[in-house]
Scaffold this motif. Structure first.
Motif, PDB file in Angstrom:
ATOM      1  N   SER A 106      27.889  28.456   1.671  1.00 55.04           N
ATOM      2  CA  SER A 106      26.966  27.832   0.713  1.00 55.04           C
ATOM      3  C   SER A 106      27.637  27.600  -0.630  1.00 55.04           C
ATOM      4  CB  SER A 106      25.698  28.675   0.555  1.00 55.04           C
ATOM      5  OG  SER A 106      26.010  30.000   0.188  1.00 55.04           O
ATOM      6  N   ARG A 107      28.523  28.495  -1.032  1.00 56.27           N
ATOM      7  CA  ARG A 107      29.278  28.294  -2.279  1.00 56.27           C
ATOM      8  C   ARG A 107      30.174  27.070  -2.163  1.00 56.27           C
ATOM      9  NH1 ARG A 107      29.944  34.161  -2.161  1.00 56.27           N
ATOM     10  NH2 ARG A 107      32.034  33.887  -1.340  1.00 56.27           N
ATOM     11  N   HIS A 108      30.858  26.945  -1.018  1.00 58.46           N
ATOM     12  CA  HIS A 108      31.732  25.784  -0.796  1.00 58.46           C
ATOM     13  C   HIS A 108      30.915  24.491  -0.799  1.00 58.46           C
ATOM     14  CE1 HIS A 108      35.266  28.186  -0.123  1.00 58.46           C
ATOM     15  NE2 HIS A 108      34.721  28.817   0.895  1.00 58.46           N
ATOM     16  N   ALA A 109      29.749  24.531  -0.173  1.00 60.11           N
ATOM     17  CA  ALA A 109      28.897  23.334  -0.110  1.00 60.11           C
ATOM     18  C   ALA A 109      28.412  22.943  -1.504  1.00 60.11           C
ATOM     19  CB  ALA A 109      27.720  23.580   0.823  1.00 60.11           C
ATOM     20  N   ALA A 110      27.987  23.922  -2.292  1.00 62.33           N
ATOM     21  CA  ALA A 110      27.522  23.641  -3.652  1.00 62.33           C
ATOM     22  C   ALA A 110      28.651  23.053  -4.493  1.00 62.33           C
ATOM     23  CB  ALA A 110      26.971  24.910  -4.299  1.00 62.33           C
ATOM     24  N   LYS A 111      29.856  23.577  -4.318  1.00 59.88           N
ATOM     25  CA  LYS A 111      31.010  23.074  -5.068  1.00 59.88           C
ATOM     26  C   LYS A 111      31.334  21.637  -4.672  1.00 59.88           C
ATOM     27  CE  LYS A 111      35.848  24.255  -6.099  1.00 59.88           C
ATOM     28  NZ  LYS A 111      36.555  23.071  -5.633  1.00 59.88           N
ATOM     29  N   LEU A 112      31.391  21.364  -3.365  1.00 67.40           N
ATOM     30  CA  LEU A 112      31.711  20.017  -2.911  1.00 67.40           C
ATOM     31  C   LEU A 112      30.641  19.016  -3.353  1.00 67.40           C
ATOM     32  CD1 LEU A 112      33.609  18.155  -1.306  1.00 67.40           C
ATOM     33  CD2 LEU A 112      32.182  18.648   0.710  1.00 67.40           C
ATOM     34  N   ALA A 113      29.390  19.393  -3.233  1.00 66.49           N
ATOM     35  CA  ALA A 113      28.307  18.498  -3.664  1.00 66.49           C
ATOM     36  C   ALA A 113      28.419  18.219  -5.160  1.00 66.49           C
ATOM     37  CB  ALA A 113      26.954  19.099  -3.317  1.00 66.49           C
ATOM     38  N   THR A 114      28.714  19.237  -5.948  1.00 69.67           N
ATOM     39  CA  THR A 114      28.868  19.059  -7.391  1.00 69.67           C
ATOM     40  C   THR A 114      30.035  18.127  -7.694  1.00 69.67           C
ATOM     41  OG1 THR A 114      27.914  21.235  -7.838  1.00 69.67           O
ATOM     42  CG2 THR A 114      29.282  20.278  -9.571  1.00 69.67           C
ATOM     43  N   GLU A 115      31.127  18.285  -6.978  1.00 67.87           N
ATOM     44  CA  GLU A 115      32.294  17.409  -7.158  1.00 67.87           C
ATOM     45  C   GLU A 115      31.977  15.959  -6.795  1.00 67.87           C
ATOM     46  OE1 GLU A 115      35.637  20.867  -6.237  1.00 67.87           O
ATOM     47  OE2 GLU A 115      35.144  19.397  -4.685  1.00 67.87           O
ATOM     48  N   ASN A 116      30.894  15.756  -6.058  1.00 65.27           N
ATOM     49  CA  ASN A 116      30.497  14.415  -5.638  1.00 65.27           C
ATOM     50  C   ASN A 116      29.213  13.973  -6.332  1.00 65.27           C
ATOM     51  OD1 ASN A 116      32.311  13.231  -3.320  1.00 65.27           O
ATOM     52  ND2 ASN A 116      32.313  15.466  -3.186  1.00 65.27           N
ATOM     53  N   ALA A 117      29.056  14.413  -7.576  1.00 61.19           N
ATOM     54  CA  ALA A 117      28.038  13.935  -8.521  1.00 61.19           C
ATOM     55  C   ALA A 117      26.625  14.455  -8.297  1.00 61.19           C
ATOM     56  CB  ALA A 117      28.039  12.407  -8.586  1.00 61.19           C
ATOM     57  N   TYR A 118      26.440  15.463  -7.443  1.00 62.45           N
ATOM     58  CA  TYR A 118      25.149  16.150  -7.385  1.00 62.45           C
ATOM     59  C   TYR A 118      25.169  17.163  -8.528  1.00 62.45           C
ATOM     60  CZ  TYR A 118      24.169  14.108  -2.835  1.00 62.45           C
ATOM     61  OH  TYR A 118      23.919  13.229  -1.814  1.00 62.45           O
ATOM     62  N   ILE A 119      24.218  17.064  -9.445  1.00 60.96           N
ATOM     63  CA  ILE A 119      24.332  17.846 -10.680  1.00 60.96           C
ATOM     64  C   ILE A 119      23.495  19.118 -10.712  1.00 60.96           C
ATOM     65  CG2 ILE A 119      24.992  15.832 -12.030  1.00 60.96           C
ATOM     66  CD1 ILE A 119      22.111  15.778 -13.128  1.00 60.96           C
ATOM     67  N   ASN A 120      22.656  19.338  -9.711  1.00 64.95           N
ATOM     68  CA  ASN A 120      21.788  20.521  -9.702  1.00 64.95           C
ATOM     69  C   ASN A 120      21.951  21.305  -8.406  1.00 64.95           C
ATOM     70  OD1 ASN A 120      20.343  20.376 -12.256  1.00 64.95           O
ATOM     71  ND2 ASN A 120      19.524  18.453 -11.447  1.00 64.95           N
ATOM     72  N   CYS A 121      23.169  21.758  -8.144  1.00 65.47           N
ATOM     73  CA  CYS A 121      23.478  22.502  -6.930  1.00 65.47           C
ATOM     74  C   CYS A 121      23.524  23.999  -7.223  1.00 65.47           C
ATOM     75  CB  CYS A 121      24.825  22.065  -6.376  1.00 65.47           C
ATOM     76  SG  CYS A 121      24.870  20.323  -5.924  1.00 65.47           S
ATOM     77  N   TYR A 122      22.838  24.754  -6.381  1.00 61.48           N
ATOM     78  CA  TYR A 122      22.749  26.205  -6.558  1.00 61.48           C
ATOM     79  C   TYR A 122      23.058  26.907  -5.246  1.00 61.48           C
ATOM     80  CZ  TYR A 122      20.413  25.007 -10.881  1.00 61.48           C
ATOM     81  OH  TYR A 122      20.126  24.494 -12.116  1.00 61.48           O
ATOM     82  N   ASP A 123      23.744  28.021  -5.338  1.00 62.31           N
ATOM     83  CA  ASP A 123      24.027  28.877  -4.193  1.00 62.31           C
ATOM     84  C   ASP A 123      22.930  29.927  -4.100  1.00 62.31           C
ATOM     85  OD1 ASP A 123      25.421  30.281  -2.142  1.00 62.31           O
ATOM     86  OD2 ASP A 123      26.302  31.596  -3.651  1.00 62.31           O
ATOM     87  N   ILE A 124      22.511  30.233  -2.869  1.00 64.52           N
ATOM     88  CA  ILE A 124      21.613  31.367  -2.655  1.00 64.52           C
ATOM     89  C   ILE A 124      22.502  32.556  -2.302  1.00 64.52           C
ATOM     90  CG2 ILE A 124      19.729  32.343  -1.303  1.00 64.52           C
ATOM     91  CD1 ILE A 124      18.684  29.488  -0.889  1.00 64.52           C
ATOM     92  N   LEU A 125      22.573  33.489  -3.230  1.00 67.79           N
ATOM     93  CA  LEU A 125      23.428  34.665  -3.079  1.00 67.79           C
ATOM     94  C   LEU A 125      23.037  35.469  -1.838  1.00 67.79           C
ATOM     95  CD1 LEU A 125      23.261  35.734  -6.818  1.00 67.79           C
ATOM     96  CD2 LEU A 125      25.220  34.661  -5.667  1.00 67.79           C
ATOM     97  N   GLN A 126      24.010  36.063  -1.196  1.00 63.13           N
ATOM     98  CA  GLN A 126      23.823  36.952  -0.045  1.00 63.13           C
ATOM     99  C   GLN A 126      23.438  36.210   1.232  1.00 63.13           C
ATOM    100  OE1 GLN A 126      20.787  39.638  -1.359  1.00 63.13           O
ATOM    101  NE2 GLN A 126      21.978  40.343  -3.112  1.00 63.13           N
ATOM    102  N   GLY A 127      23.039  34.945   1.136  1.00 58.78           N
ATOM    103  CA  GLY A 127      22.731  34.154   2.311  1.00 58.78           C
ATOM    104  C   GLY A 127      21.491  34.587   3.067  1.00 58.78           C
ATOM    105  N   PHE A 128      21.417  34.143   4.310  1.00 62.34           N
ATOM    106  CA  PHE A 128      20.268  34.411   5.169  1.00 62.34           C
ATOM    107  C   PHE A 128      20.296  35.829   5.713  1.00 62.34           C
ATOM    108  CE2 PHE A 128      18.137  34.089   9.380  1.00 62.34           C
ATOM    109  CZ  PHE A 128      16.883  33.699   8.951  1.00 62.34           C
TER     110      PHE A 128
END
Length: 154
Positions: A106-128
């Motif tokens: 989820s951290r990697h996904a939030a980072k990649l999305a942010t790098e591609n102009a998504y400006i409100n990406c958040y990680d859910i800590l600890q996951g499912f």
């Protein structure tokens, strides 16, 4: 807590930790935010197999989407991740909460999305499922399930 206050907490956490995306929420904060604001989306980046065999969050369907980070079987990166994310949310201002098993993908996904102009990406800590306990089991140390939040499945 209001959705604005939850996002401020998440952003502050992100700044304190030097995260390359908007911020991070605990599972309970994420659930509260989803309940408070129906425009917030949760994108589960686990494999389809994980969601089918382990379980998935129990939230409104219109807020819950699946975009695999890796493809099962084999664990190869999903070459269509960004295109599939855009199909979920073409609006790059939308608040998107990313969830995986334990908080790595989820951290990697939030980072990649942010790098591609998504400006409100958040990680859910600890996951499912959270981290493994001393017996090697998940869902006992941290995570959405351990917090007693709604989920469906195994």
């Amino acid at each position: 807590m209001s959705s604005l206050a939850l996002l401020q907490t998440a952003r502050q956490r992100g700044q304190e930790q030097g995260l390359p995306y908007a911020g991070a929420l605990t599972p309970t904060e994420a659930y509260d935010l989803l309940q408070a604001d129906s425009s917030v989306l949760l994108v589960d980046v686990r494999t389809n197999a994980e969601r089918d065999w382990v379980g998935k969050v129990g939230i409104k369907e219109e807020q819950h989407f699946a975009v695999q980070w890796n493809i099962y079987p084999g664990g190869t990166p999903n070459p269509d991740f960004l295109a599939q994310l855009q199909a979920v949310s073409a609006n790059r201002d939308t608040v998107i909460l990313f969830l995986c098993r334990s908080g790595v993908r989820s951290r990697h996904a939030a980072k990649l999305a942010t790098e591609n102009a998504y400006i409100n990406c958040y990680d859910i800590l600890q996951g499912f499922e959270g981290d493994k306990d001393q017996q090697g089991h998940r869902k006992t140390i941290g995570g959405w399930c351990q917090q007693g939040l709604p989920w469906i499945g195994a």
